[in-house]
Design an enzyme around this catalytic site. Sequence first.
Site, PDB file in Angstrom:
ATOM      1  N   ASP A 126      48.242  27.238  40.846  1.00  0.00           N
ATOM      2  CA  ASP A 126      49.425  28.106  40.877  1.00  0.00           C
ATOM      3  C   ASP A 126      50.021  28.304  42.259  1.00  0.00           C
ATOM      4  O   ASP A 126      51.207  28.631  42.365  1.00  0.00           O
ATOM      5  CB  ASP A 126      49.162  29.517  40.329  1.00  0.00           C
ATOM      6  CG  ASP A 126      48.678  29.601  38.915  1.00  0.00           C
ATOM      7  OD1 ASP A 126      48.613  28.568  38.249  1.00  0.00           O
ATOM      8  OD2 ASP A 126      48.360  30.712  38.471  1.00  0.00           O
ATOM      9  N   ASP A 156      43.522  32.415  27.774  1.00  0.00           N
ATOM     10  CA  ASP A 156      44.565  32.504  28.792  1.00  0.00           C
ATOM     11  C   ASP A 156      44.979  33.946  29.035  1.00  0.00           C
ATOM     12  O   ASP A 156      45.620  34.252  30.039  1.00  0.00           O
ATOM     13  CB  ASP A 156      45.809  31.724  28.350  1.00  0.00           C
ATOM     14  CG  ASP A 156      45.571  30.233  28.293  1.00  0.00           C
ATOM     15  OD1 ASP A 156      44.884  29.707  29.178  1.00  0.00           O
ATOM     16  OD2 ASP A 156      46.078  29.583  27.355  1.00  0.00           O
ATOM     17  N   ASP A 199      48.662  34.560  41.401  1.00  0.00           N
ATOM     18  CA  ASP A 199      49.348  34.619  40.114  1.00  0.00           C
ATOM     19  C   ASP A 199      50.426  35.698  40.058  1.00  0.00           C
ATOM     20  O   ASP A 199      50.845  36.103  38.979  1.00  0.00           O
ATOM     21  CB  ASP A 199      48.336  34.821  38.976  1.00  0.00           C
ATOM     22  CG  ASP A 199      48.878  34.341  37.636  1.00  0.00           C
ATOM     23  OD1 ASP A 199      49.673  33.385  37.631  1.00  0.00           O
ATOM     24  OD2 ASP A 199      48.506  34.916  36.613  1.00  0.00           O
TER      25      ASP A 199
END
Length: 332
Positions: free
Chosen positions: A159, A306, A121
């Site tokens: 991701d 999130d 990330d």
Amino acid sequence: MPRLIHALAVLAVLALTAGCASAPEAGRTPAAGGSSERSGPTARSGFWVDPRGPAARQIEVWRRQGRTADAALLKRIADEPVALWPAGEADPGPAVRAATAAAAGEGRTALFVAYDIPHRDCGQHSAGGAADADAYRRWIGRFADALGAGRALVILEPDAIAHIVDGCTPAEYHDERERLLSEAVVRLKARPHTKVYLDAGNPSWIPDAERLVAPLERAGIAHADGFALNVSNFQTDKVSREYGVRLSGRLGGKHFVVDTSRNGNGPLEGVWCNPPGRALGTPPTTATGEPLLDAYLWIKRPGESDGECGGGPAAGRWWPEYALELTRGSAG
């Protein structure tokens, strides 16, 4: 920033207490066995439902508090199969082994997300991952070993590819990442009854699907069962399905799956982190009406934050009021 972000899988698990939210379920070892009350959803999808997931435990808390109407709404989440994200940077074996065994006991398929790639990330809400390539190889090896001969479906590294394509992950890490993903596909596919889908972002993140083709190929898509779309995002079924068919056409007809856990009202423009007014999407099912689309799945755990935005707790923490908002948005 319209990024696919999932809850941190590395946070320690905290038990639910009355009036308090728990930490993420990512590393929690699920209870063995299941509930016959869930025969409808599991029969529809074929995937295992954790009878002690965060929504199920929240229901128990709210019933004790007299919030029976809210508890009833939350069954919309608790009664559906949702992916388990085993803790990164820790041994995933116990959680994977327990879930796979419980699923096998019911003749179901366990649903997992492998999420521990180094430089994960690129420093954002779900930053972290394995310390280096060798640590990742050990982690994914333990993950694969724990699957055994059980039936499982693994979404591989949300991701990871899209962050190569958009440049968020520095270029010096690209080759290593693609090599690790390719090795992980082979390692997981060595299990006799495991399906693997490489994550491919979502249509709003990488609008030009052609840009995903080469990195997916270098990351071993040829040996995987397919790719995954919309993980932790809000793109509609129609948009994701059309995008997936286009990408499949550039990948030799590879199949795909779509995360529909929170896309019932589609995206909220400009807001990717805990957007308000969203809703649960299509319940998990393998009856998609599109030959290339293997399943609609709940990959993101509905009700997990999130990140610290919109009043939410840290990424990965169970947020019961947001879960309730998702159920209300889908009530009809």
